[in-house]
Design an enzyme around this catalytic site. Structure first.
Site, PDB file in Angstrom:
ATOM      1  N   ALA A  59      40.025 129.635  21.144  1.00  0.00           N
ATOM      2  CA  ALA A  59      39.614 128.225  21.165  1.00  0.00           C
ATOM      3  C   ALA A  59      40.784 127.262  21.312  1.00  0.00           C
ATOM      4  CB  ALA A  59      38.842 127.902  19.886  1.00  0.00           C
TER       5      ALA A  59
ATOM      6  N   CYS B 259      58.178 133.428  21.665  1.00  0.00           N
ATOM      7  CA  CYS B 259      59.078 132.727  20.758  1.00  0.00           C
ATOM      8  C   CYS B 259      58.360 132.646  19.431  1.00  0.00           C
ATOM      9  CB  CYS B 259      59.345 131.335  21.322  1.00  0.00           C
ATOM     10  SG  CYS B 259      60.446 130.361  20.316  1.00  0.00           S
TER      11      CYS B 259
END
Ligand code: PLP
Length: 378
Positions: A190, A312
């Site tokens: 979502a 990351c």
């Protein structure tokens, strides 16, 4: 702050936030039989229907999960296939899903633009016939490169193997229809389409074998135990109906303009995946001679948020397995950043980014053409 990191997460849409606030103010477990429980159930089922429509699936095929990562894990582990063929540019939640279990992951190579090599996939399927699962994403999170998923599914079907597609980045940015893709399992999240973080779905075609990972209650038709996160599911439903695809032409214009202005400033900047079909909002680009971390920090100081071209997770930029699979040299890959636009992105945002990018390149970058003065000697 100019936010150009929409592939990492998107701002929650105002109508999503409003619907979630209303859901949070109500009490009710969707499994309770009293009126409040039935109201919660109704909210969950309304959202399920909207998510199903987004993917061109049936509501009963939608399993709500805690996000894309869980859905990918469920698809790869739950189907119980001991042989899993995954493209080498998949998200880590696909690549690592089968680590530590008996399954043998087989990498499917990609070309220099990061597009799956269908011929190589067919050869891998022919080399070891038998039950298997192929997992290829709809669009890549780092480069935006769109995969030929329908062709992948067609090849897989000839060999009678299941197909999973991680559509986390493509959904809401490009048309999506599970039936025309021809896949058996599809992952959504979502928060990449204006919804909240921590909610996603695995859509499982009727008849596809699937063993639950989380066991306990009988929620989600016994395929994923645990009390449903009603406010998040409600938010997901509103986001799924959000018509993000309508923004695609505007975003493509902005992104293409951004890229042509970058390459005018620096002829040596490389746009990764530029030869392939890409998501309209994504640009993964190198700045010759300047490390990704340096760029991200300098742009951050200039008020612009962009992503590293690579995973990351702990604040540290790791080398990108995606760019490596595309044959990009490590030195060049270490200078890549990802700029990803969204519904709220304006021309001014792009200009602010370009001014900061150009300033940094002129200060620290490797000169590539005469338009750019050499950096001052240290
Ligand atoms: N798949 C892709 C392609 C993604 O980009 C991401 C998130 O970055 C995920 C899966 C994981 O989704 P989530 O953050 O909902 O766990």
């Amino acid at each position: 702050m100019v936010y150009l990191d929409h592939n990492a997460t998107t701002p929650v849409l105002p109508d999503v936030a409003q619907a979630m606030a209303q859901a949070l103010a109500r009490v009710g477990n969707a499994s309770s039989v009293h009126a409040l429980g039935r109201d919660a159930r109704r909210s969950v089922e309304d959202a399920r229907e909207r998510v199903a429509v987004l993917a061109g699936a049936r509501p009963a095929e939608v399993i709500f999960t805690s996000g894309g990562t869980e859905a990918n894990n469920l698809a790869l582990r739950g189907t119980g296939r001991e042989r899993v063929l995954v493209s080498s540019v998949e998200h880590v939640s696909v690549l690592d899903a089968v680590a530590g279990v008996a399954t043998v992951p087989v990498p499917i190579p990609v070309d220099g633009d990061g597009v799956v090599d269908i011929g190589a996939l067919e050869a891998l399927l022919a080399a070891a016939p038998g039950p298997a699962l192929v997992s290829v994403m709809l669009a890549n999170n780092e480069t935006g490169v769109v995969q030929p998923v329908a062709k992948v599914a067609e090849a897989a079907r000839r060999f009678g193997v299941l197909v999973h597609c991680d559509a986390v980045q493509g959904a809401g940015k490009m048309p999506l229809d599970m039936a025309s893709l021809g896949v058996d399992l599809l992952t959504l999240s979502a928060h990449k389409m204006g919804g909240p973080q921590g909610i996603g779905a695995l859509i499982v075609r009727d008849g596809t074998p699937l063993k639950p990972e989380a066991r306990g209650g009988g929620q989600e038709r016994r395929r994923r135990a645990g009390t449903e996160n009603v406010p998040a599911i409600v938010g997901f439903g509103v986001a799924a109906a959000g018509q993000g695809v309508a923004e695609a032409p505007r975003l493509r214009r902005l992104r293409d303009d951004l890229e042509s202005r970058i390459t005018r400033v620096c002829g040596g900047a490389r746009i990764f995946g530029a030869g392939a079909e890409r998501l309209p909002n994504t640009c993964c680009v190198s700045m010759p001679g300047v490390a990704s971390e340096t760029q991200i920090m300098a742009l951050d100081l200039a008020g612009v948020a962009v992503g590293a071209g690579s995973a990351c997770s702990s604040g540290k930029v790791e080398p990108s397995h995606v760019l490596a699979a595309m044959g990009v040299a490590p030195e060049q890959a270490s200078t890549a950043i990802r700029v990803s636009l969204g519904r709220d992105t304006t021309e001014d945002d792009v200009s602010t980014f370009l001014a900061a990018w150009t300033g940094l390149y002129k200060r620290l970058g490797e000169p590539h053409d005469s338009a750019v003065p050499a950096p001052a000697a240290a």
